[in-house]
Design a protein around this motif. Structure first.
Motif, PDB file in Angstrom:
ATOM      1  N   PRO A 206       0.802  -1.224   0.000  1.00  0.00           N
ATOM      2  CA  PRO A 206       0.000   0.000   0.000  1.00  0.00           C
ATOM      3  C   PRO A 206       0.835   1.274   0.000  1.00  0.00           C
ATOM      4  O   PRO A 206       0.383   2.308  -0.476  1.00  0.00           O
ATOM      5  N   ARG A 207       2.056   1.232   0.492  1.00  0.00           N
ATOM      6  CA  ARG A 207       2.892   2.433   0.521  1.00  0.00           C
ATOM      7  C   ARG A 207       3.408   2.810  -0.869  1.00  0.00           C
ATOM      8  O   ARG A 207       3.901   3.904  -1.071  1.00  0.00           O
TER       9      ARG A 207
ATOM     10  N   LYS B 163      -7.257  -0.063   7.048  1.00  0.00           N
ATOM     11  CA  LYS B 163      -5.813   0.013   7.312  1.00  0.00           C
ATOM     12  C   LYS B 163      -5.026   0.189   6.021  1.00  0.00           C
ATOM     13  O   LYS B 163      -4.075   0.973   5.965  1.00  0.00           O
ATOM     14  N   ILE B 164      -5.416  -0.536   4.980  1.00  0.00           N
ATOM     15  CA  ILE B 164      -4.745  -0.392   3.686  1.00  0.00           C
ATOM     16  C   ILE B 164      -4.959   1.019   3.146  1.00  0.00           C
ATOM     17  O   ILE B 164      -4.022   1.665   2.682  1.00  0.00           O
ATOM     18  N   TYR B 165      -6.190   1.511   3.224  1.00  0.00           N
ATOM     19  CA  TYR B 165      -6.504   2.857   2.737  1.00  0.00           C
ATOM     20  C   TYR B 165      -5.664   3.908   3.460  1.00  0.00           C
ATOM     21  O   TYR B 165      -5.122   4.818   2.835  1.00  0.00           O
ATOM     22  N   GLU B 166      -5.534   3.773   4.755  1.00  0.00           N
ATOM     23  CA  GLU B 166      -4.741   4.729   5.530  1.00  0.00           C
ATOM     24  C   GLU B 166      -3.254   4.668   5.191  1.00  0.00           C
ATOM     25  O   GLU B 166      -2.563   5.670   5.261  1.00  0.00           O
ATOM     26  N   ALA B 167      -2.761   3.485   4.798  1.00  0.00           N
ATOM     27  CA  ALA B 167      -1.337   3.323   4.485  1.00  0.00           C
ATOM     28  C   ALA B 167      -0.964   3.891   3.120  1.00  0.00           C
ATOM     29  O   ALA B 167       0.209   4.154   2.856  1.00  0.00           O
ATOM     30  N   ILE B 168      -1.938   4.091   2.248  1.00  0.00           N
ATOM     31  CA  ILE B 168      -1.646   4.625   0.916  1.00  0.00           C
ATOM     32  C   ILE B 168      -1.292   6.104   1.045  1.00  0.00           C
ATOM     33  O   ILE B 168      -1.994   6.855   1.717  1.00  0.00           O
ATOM     34  N   PRO B 169      -0.189   6.529   0.421  1.00  0.00           N
ATOM     35  CA  PRO B 169       0.196   7.939   0.521  1.00  0.00           C
ATOM     36  C   PRO B 169      -0.795   8.856  -0.192  1.00  0.00           C
ATOM     37  O   PRO B 169      -1.469   8.440  -1.135  1.00  0.00           O
TER      38      PRO B 169
END
Length: 150
Positions: A51-52, A73-79
């Motif tokens: 995701p980053r 959690k994945i959505y939050e990890a995406i820049p």
């Protein structure tokens, strides 16, 4: 112009997240990326599982009770800026997982993707056509390139 903006002009990274359903849309999405007929990698659009690294989150299936937290959690990890493409009838409306009254049973299915995270593009179909996946991804690229690095 920032480093991220320059890199995005060279390549776009998609992260595919399956949140429930039959996997029909996932097969078509992977077909879009890997098959020689569509091969969006030739346009420097790649799948990533980190995701980053992702620029665009592609979500298929209705969001189930068990996939809601991992999706968040994945959505939050995406820049930032982060874009989301919801793919298929299940991701857009709950699809065949709605009950006979057209309601989504809350104890099992949280609902469409936009009930959980913001969605920038919606690709209808059951299962989606690869041509529509390409069109949906292309529709968000100008949005991605136009947003400032934050």
């Amino acid at each position: 112009m920032g480093l991220k903006s320059q890199a995005r002009k060279k390549a776009i990274h998609l992260m595919l997240v399956y949140t429930g359903g039959c996997n029909g849309c996932d097969i078509e999405i992977v077909n879009t990326v890997l098959s020689p007929k569509f091969d969006i990698e030739q346009y420097n659009v790649y799948l990533t599982w980190n995701p980053r690294e992702a620029d665009v989150l592609v979500v298929s299936g209705p969001v189930t009770y068990w996939t809601k937290e991992p999706l968040l959690k994945i959505y939050e990890a995406i820049p930032k800026p982060k874009l989301v493409v919801a793919v298929g009838a299940c991701a857009l409306t709950g699809g065949v997982y709605k009950n006979i009254h057209g309601e989504i049973p809350s104890e099992e299915i949280e609902g469409p993707v936009d009930n959980v995270i913001p969605v920038d593009a919606k690709i209808p179909g059951c299962a989606v056509r690869p041509e529509d996946v390409v069109a949906g991804v292309v529709s968000v690229i100008p949005i991605l390139l136009g947003k400032e690095d934050k």
